[in-house]
Design a protein around this motif. Structure first.
Motif, PDB file in Angstrom:
ATOM      1  N   GLY A 168     -28.775  31.487  11.604  1.00  0.00           N
ATOM      2  CA  GLY A 168     -28.528  30.641  10.440  1.00  0.00           C
ATOM      3  C   GLY A 168     -29.380  29.391  10.396  1.00  0.00           C
TER       4      GLY A 168
ATOM      5  N   PHE B 203     -32.700  28.086   9.169  1.00  0.00           N
ATOM      6  CA  PHE B 203     -33.734  28.556   8.251  1.00  0.00           C
ATOM      7  C   PHE B 203     -35.077  27.932   8.615  1.00  0.00           C
ATOM      8  CE2 PHE B 203     -35.850  29.371   4.289  1.00  0.00           C
ATOM      9  CZ  PHE B 203     -35.252  30.529   3.841  1.00  0.00           C
TER      10      PHE B 203
ATOM     11  N   ALA C 153     -34.809  20.775  18.715  1.00  0.00           N
ATOM     12  CA  ALA C 153     -34.719  20.000  17.473  1.00  0.00           C
ATOM     13  C   ALA C 153     -33.566  20.500  16.615  1.00  0.00           C
ATOM     14  CB  ALA C 153     -36.026  20.097  16.703  1.00  0.00           C
TER      15      ALA C 153
ATOM     16  N   ARG D  13     -30.134  18.973  16.442  1.00  0.00           N
ATOM     17  CA  ARG D  13     -29.833  17.749  15.715  1.00  0.00           C
ATOM     18  C   ARG D  13     -30.003  17.899  14.213  1.00  0.00           C
ATOM     19  NH1 ARG D  13     -30.590  12.552  18.939  1.00  0.00           N
ATOM     20  NH2 ARG D  13     -29.065  12.210  17.312  1.00  0.00           N
ATOM     21  N   LEU D  14     -30.741  18.894  13.794  1.00  0.00           N
ATOM     22  CA  LEU D  14     -31.032  19.010  12.370  1.00  0.00           C
ATOM     23  C   LEU D  14     -30.316  20.208  11.797  1.00  0.00           C
ATOM     24  CD1 LEU D  14     -34.847  18.476  12.698  1.00  0.00           C
ATOM     25  CD2 LEU D  14     -33.154  16.792  12.031  1.00  0.00           C
ATOM     26  N   ARG D  15     -29.776  20.035  10.599  1.00  0.00           N
ATOM     27  CA  ARG D  15     -29.035  21.139  10.005  1.00  0.00           C
ATOM     28  C   ARG D  15     -29.645  21.537   8.672  1.00  0.00           C
ATOM     29  NH1 ARG D  15     -23.234  20.287  11.791  1.00  0.00           N
ATOM     30  NH2 ARG D  15     -23.636  19.875  13.995  1.00  0.00           N
ATOM     31  N   GLY D  16     -29.443  22.785   8.341  1.00  0.00           N
ATOM     32  CA  GLY D  16     -29.762  23.284   7.004  1.00  0.00           C
ATOM     33  C   GLY D  16     -31.179  22.955   6.570  1.00  0.00           C
ATOM     34  N   PRO D  17     -31.325  22.437   5.362  1.00  0.00           N
ATOM     35  CA  PRO D  17     -32.655  22.157   4.841  1.00  0.00           C
ATOM     36  C   PRO D  17     -33.425  21.156   5.703  1.00  0.00           C
ATOM     37  CG  PRO D  17     -31.016  22.000   3.102  1.00  0.00           C
ATOM     38  CD  PRO D  17     -30.276  22.160   4.382  1.00  0.00           C
ATOM     39  N   PHE D  18     -32.704  20.246   6.389  1.00  0.00           N
ATOM     40  CA  PHE D  18     -33.378  19.316   7.293  1.00  0.00           C
ATOM     41  C   PHE D  18     -34.163  20.072   8.343  1.00  0.00           C
ATOM     42  CE2 PHE D  18     -30.730  15.794   5.899  1.00  0.00           C
ATOM     43  CZ  PHE D  18     -31.634  14.758   6.008  1.00  0.00           C
TER      44      PHE D  18
ATOM     45  N   LEU E 235     -37.270  21.656   6.798  1.00  0.00           N
ATOM     46  CA  LEU E 235     -38.380  20.731   6.606  1.00  0.00           C
ATOM     47  C   LEU E 235     -38.951  20.268   7.938  1.00  0.00           C
ATOM     48  CD1 LEU E 235     -37.386  18.613   3.516  1.00  0.00           C
ATOM     49  CD2 LEU E 235     -38.655  20.725   3.660  1.00  0.00           C
ATOM     50  N   GLY E 236     -38.096  20.122   8.917  1.00  0.00           N
ATOM     51  CA  GLY E 236     -38.582  19.762  10.242  1.00  0.00           C
ATOM     52  C   GLY E 236     -39.547  20.806  10.789  1.00  0.00           C
TER      53      GLY E 236
END
Lengths: 331, 454, 320
Positions: free
Chosen positions: C53, C55, C102, C105-110, C113-114
């Motif tokens: 999950g 993306f 990474a 710490r980052l979820r979904g669209p974040f 983009l990361g």
């Protein structure tokens, strides 16, 4: 010693020395291509890149709005910028009006187009599970459609229109810039303040803010959430269209792929700024501009983006909510 | 809600179709024009080949593949290239060249400026039974597609991609009719030295130069050549500043110009595409600095009409290499080719540019070789054997200067690496917002202004 | 009974796939071969993108790292890609672990983009270290011979990628019922609950990203060997990252067959459309491709696989 390093750099194999700035500067001195420049040039570059950063902020504003309210990524953002540039080209050459009036035309036209896009590509998927990711793909579809349509309709030949703003220069204390860039920078700041005021004071704006902070709560208090989403997406795309016009006043070549130059920078600005902040966008834009400037002064043009992305990833890891964003709630 | 969506979808699809139809019929120049001219090409062929005056025998039809970036990043030049190739095919089919006695059928493929699409399309061309391929403008696509053609055994003529390495592999089936990047660099320096001398400037007085270049094959190879030959023509010159940048992504060139301002070199050599060239000159004006001569090497960005359109008077006194300009047709040697450009003008409403002329010439050279293969008795029905015959014919092709259409140079593909050594790249200067040939001096209608007035 | 049917169907498909090169032309072989390769890449993406999950839009970076690793080993050190591909997988997997860290710490669209930024950084670094990578000029593979995974016809590549695609399906089938796979799916569905039942969310995500990148790196080797030429600006293009994800989502993310179905639909579609319209109206094929992508994602959110399965089961399993 210097010569040895120099030779190694030019040879077939090299170590990591390019990564150490001090060594590089020394090498620079040997080859006569020192990256260090005189003081006047520093101020000039600082101003130039601050202005560029302001423009980054403007190009990112629409994206940030959409992102903040519906957590959707508008992949076609660069293409809406491109359409804005074409609107500027057609209105200026056919109607002979000032490009800054064209910005208003573009704002309206692109706003309508944005709403249409929203109905086709965003609304049907955004509320489904995995919807935020699905918007990435639907807007990717929109993006390739727009690019190819522009290619077929307007051919790949780059266009440009005459405007005296880009050819008139300002000089303050030996620092020079073109009028077009100065105006773009000012409009960038004005529109960011305007959007912020709109979100605070106007009724729809307040509703948009409510939806962005708590969509379920907003629905409970009777806000028509799909309609607010539609308005937001339209506004976001309209801002992109306006930014496109402003970019076209000083940046050459209006062509079908012109948006791709600016969209990656916009994505970076948006994450830099973080969620739920409008002023953050302009600060993040200027910060990236200055980072690029520092990269070119200390290292080289080739290195400037490496610096931006490295800092970007570091911030992402240390402060995932962005520099100016509020902490993420665990959903 | 779902009903609204359905309506919206229908609306969207209708709008899309309307957009496509409007685009197809009502659009301006460029893309659609290409399509309509394709049909005119075939129509005129049909008309003109019937009242045959020179050849009583039935003309053989030979399929030639065209591999070009018609969409994507390089669509602009790809479509210009296609115009040159289509015009050459038209002229050959109209029997404008008595030495070529077959008709060409072009099979056109779009690389989308992507290497894997290019390779797949090359295989399709192979499948469709073309005897040879012309293409593919981008060095980055030409390189792997030429390698693939070499594996298939399909003759490949590169009329425009200039990366040195394309002909440095010793490939048997790959031929280049234009100069390579090193030669472009050599001619740049040669021209500037000649121009300086002609204006009474001692080449020894040129002490400092700067090299600015875009960072792909094009920029890197041309700049390597400039570095290699610099002191041959300017013995005292030193490179005081060198910088490369990604042409597709550059948003600002203030840094380079600010640094140049500090170094203040005599000459600036810039290898650039259109957008970055415009941005660079704009930035030079903005920051208020200019060198003795701003020289566009590699005949790309600065050589395009859009460069002048976008910059107006700011473009004046800039130099650029150019493969071809209408000025050539005013010279005694080349005036006999004026009809080609007139034809181009009739169809597209403007003169040829370097890209279309180079591709025209490339197509002509290939046609000469195909004729040679036909003359040697090779049977076009046996594709593999015929391709090899075309390859052999290309390898023995030698057209002296004066016999090649449009160009002041000749073609010699008998050299081991199949790199035509005779191609020369002219130098032009922008004077009164017009590109004028200023070198080779015998083709120059006007005298260059050197150094540029500040 | 059901098992028998499934088995017969798989064997039949396998025979068709294996025998196909005997009946079709070289171009079709080449296009199918590319479809299988993209299918494998999409399946690799599926591990973290579908099952996990997360993306990712940076998988082109792993592709490039894999391609560069094995190519540099082959060209400079004369190490066959048959060995080099494992090194390629390891290097890409290492980078994948970083992305996995990474993703904590980052979820979904974040996260999406990361990963774009990560891919950009990889491209810039490949451009910057030109002494090793050839910079913007790229590397041409000048060796030859099957021992170096280089063939003169498309058929060997066809079988190579077919094997890869089948291996990918078998791996995903095993993966989705393995303990780790179930853990990853649990993390996707609800991180807190997963943590509650004793799954180490952090470790699970990192390992998932590593596996995904490892497989993509191997795919990168195959890509380089097929293309004979690699360049950072073409390889790490956003197009590739998005295409990998698009194929899997259109086919059906989080299923073993999604990647293959998506690739068999989208890859031939785009290549044939280009062959059909490229010479006439350049760009039209891309529009049609975009329309198909849009329609697929909107109308079939579970992908083609989900749509077909939904139909077969008579819509019994509505919703989640």
């Amino acid at each position: 010693m210097y010569f040895q390093l120099h030779r190694r750099r030019r040879g077939d194999f090299t170590s990591l020395i390019n990564f150490f700035p001090l060594l590089r500067i020394r090498i620079g001195k040997v080859t006569g291509g020192s990256p260090l420049i005189e003081l006047g040039a520093y101020t000039q570059l600082l101003v130039s890149y601050t202005i560029l950063g302001g423009v980054y902020g403007l190009t990112a504003l629409g994206l940030s709005l959409i992102w903040g309210v519906m957590k959707a990524v508008n992949w076609a953002h660069g293409d809406f910028l491109m359409l804005g540039m074409y609107v500027a080209f057609w209105t200026v050459t056919l109607l002979g009006i000032d490009p800054y009036i064209a910005a208003i035309v573009s704002f309206i036209l692109l706003g309508l187009l944005g709403m249409m896009t929203h109905i086709i590509a965003i609304e049907p998927v955004v509320e489904k599970p995995g919807g935020h990711e699905a918007t990435l793909l639907t807007t990717l579809g929109i993006s390739v459609i727009l690019e190819s349509l522009a290619l077929i309709l307007w051919s790949p030949s780059p266009r440009s229109y005459y405007n005296s703003y880009k050819n008139t220069f300002l000089e303050v204390l030996g620092v020079r810039t073109s009028v077009a860039e100065a105006i773009a920078f000012m409009i960038s700041i004005i529109s960011i303040v305007a959007v912020d005021q709109f979100l605070r004071r106007v009724r729809i704006g307040k509703a948009i803010r409510a939806v962005s902070q708590n969509p379920i709560g907003a629905r409970v208090v009777g806000i028509d959430v799909p309609r607010i989403r539609l308005m937001t997406f339209g506004l976001g795309v309209a801002l992109a269209g306006m930014a496109g016009v402003l970019v076209s006043t000083f940046y050459p070549n209006i062509r079908p792929l012109a948006g791709s130059v600016w969209d990656i920078a916009s994505y970076v600005v948006v994450i830099f700024a973080g969620l739920g902040t409008i002023y953050g966008v302009i600060f993040a834009g200027i910060l990236i501009g200055i980072l690029e400037g520092l990269g070119t002064i200390i290292f080289s043009n080739a290195f400037r983006q490496i610096l931006v992305y490295a800092v970007f990833l570091m911030i992402l890891l240390l402060r995932p909510q962005g520099l100016f964003g509020k902490a993420l709630r665990r959903v | 809600m779902s009903f609204m969506n359905a309506k919206a979808w229908i609306l969207a699809i209708v709008l899309l179709i309307v957009g496509l139809v409007v685009g197809y019929f009502a659009a301006g120049p460029g893309q659609v024009k290409t399509v309509t001219t394709t049909t005119t090409v075939t129509e005129t062929v049909g008309v003109t080949t019937q009242p045959t005056k020179t050849t009583p025998a039935k003309r053989v039809e030979i399929k030639v593949g065209v591999l070009l970036p018609l969409s994507g990043d390089s669509a602009l030049i790809g479509q210009e290239d296609l115009r040159g190739i289509q015009l050459a095919a038209l002229h050959i089919n109209q029997s404008k060249y008595p030495n070529i006695r077959f008709t060409i059928k072009l099979v056109i493929a779009d690389t989308q400026t992507k290497q894997d699409v290019g390779v797949t399309e090359l295989r399709r061309l192979d499948q469709e039974g073309v005897v040879a391929v012309i293409g593919a403008y981008n060095s980055a696509v030409t390189y792997p597609t030429a390698a693939e053609a070499e594996r298939i055994g399909l003759p490949y003529v590169d009329p425009e991609a200039i990366s040195d390495k394309i002909t440095a592999q010793g490939w048997k089936y790959v031929f280049r009719t234009c100069a390579n990047a090193s030669k472009y660099a050599y001619d740049t320096l040669w021209a500037m030295a000649d121009i300086a001398k002609a204006n009474g400037v001692d080449v020894k007085s040129i002490k400092s130069v700067a090299l600015i270049y875009e960072n792909s094959d094009f920029g890197v190879f041309t700049t390597n050549g400039l570095k290699k030959y610099l002191n041959m023509f300017f013995p005292n010159a030193e490179i005081v500043y060198e910088e490369s940048y990604p042409a597709e992504e550059v948003t600002s060139m203030d840094d380079m110009v600010a640094k140049l301002k500090t170094k203040n070199p005599d000459l600036v050599f810039h290898v650039a595409y259109l957008k970055d060239a415009v941005l660079f000159v704009q930035t030079m004006k903005k920051l208020g600095w200019s060198p003795k001569a701003y020289v566009g090497a590699g005949a790309a960005g600065q050589a395009r009409v859009e460069f002048i359109q976008q910059l107006g008077s700011y473009a004046n006194y800039g130099y650029t290499q150019t493969e071809w300009l209408p000025d050539f047709l005013n010279s005694k040697v080349l005036s006999k080719w004026a009809w080609i450009d007139q034809d181009f003008n009739r169809i597209y409403g403007r003169s040829m540019v370097g890209s279309s002329a180079l591709n025209y010439v490339g197509t002509y050279v290939l046609a000469v070789a195909i004729q040679k293969a036909l003359d040697s008795g090779a049977d076009p029905g046996d594709l593999k054997a015929f391709r090899n015959a075309v390859r052999d014919a290309l390898e023995t092709t030698k057209i002296p200067a004066g016999e090649l259409p449009l160009m002041p140079w000749g073609v010699d593909l008998t050299v081991p690496n199949h790199q035509n050594p005779e191609a020369i790249v002219a130098m032009a200067q922008i004077l009164n917002e017009r590109l004028r040939v200023v070198w080779p001096l015998e083709f120059a209608p006007v005298k260059a202004v050197f150094p540029a007035p500040s | 009974m059901r098992l028998m049917m499934k088995l017969t169907l798989s064997v039949a498909l396998l025979i068709v796939g294996a025998a196909l090169p005997l009946f079709v032309d070289e171009l079709t072989i080449s296009i199918l071969m590319q479809a299988y390769l993209w299918a494998f890449l999409a399946m690799s993406w599926d591990v973290i993108g579908g099952y996990g999950g997360q993306f990712s839009l940076g998988h082109a970076a792993f592709l490039a790292l894999g391609a560069y690793t094995s190519t540099i080993l082959l060209q400079s050190y004369n190490i066959s890609p048959w060995i080099g591909m494992w090194a390629a997988g390891l290097i890409a997997g290492g980078a994948g672990a970083l992305v996995g860290i990474a993703s904590l710490r980052l979820r979904g669209p974040f996260f999406a983009l990361g990963t774009i930024a990560f891919a950009e950084l990889v491209e810039l670094l490949l451009l910057y270290f030109k002494e090793i990578t050839g910079g913007p000029l790229g590397i041409l593979i000048t060796k030859s011979g099957p021992e170096n995974m280089l063939f003169n016809t498309q058929t060997p590549y066809y079988y190579l990628t077919l094997t890869l695609a089948i291996a990918g399906i078998l791996f995903l089938r095993w993966f989705e019922s393995s303990k780790f796979g179930i853990g990853l799916i649990a993390v996707r569905e609800d991180e807190e609950a997963a943590e509650g039942v004793g799954i180490n969310v952090y470790r699970t995500k990192v390992i998932g990203a590593t596996i995904s990148a490892f497989l993509t790196g191997i795919g990168g080797t195959i890509y380089a060997q097929w293309m004979h030429f690699i360049r950072p600006d073409i390889l790490v293009k956003l197009d590739y990252s998005t295409q990998i994800a698009a194929i899997d989502v259109v086919g059906g993310a989080g299923t073993p067959y999604g990647g293959l179905i998506g690739a068999l639909v989208l890859v031939p579609l785009s290549l044939y459309l280009n062959a059909l319209f490229g010479g006439m109206i350049a760009g039209l094929s891309v529009i049609l491709y975009g329309v198909v992508l849009l329609i697929m994602v909107v109308l079939a959110p579970g992908g083609i696989y989900g749509l077909v399965r939904g139909k077969l089961r008579g819509g019994r399993k509505g919703g989640k």
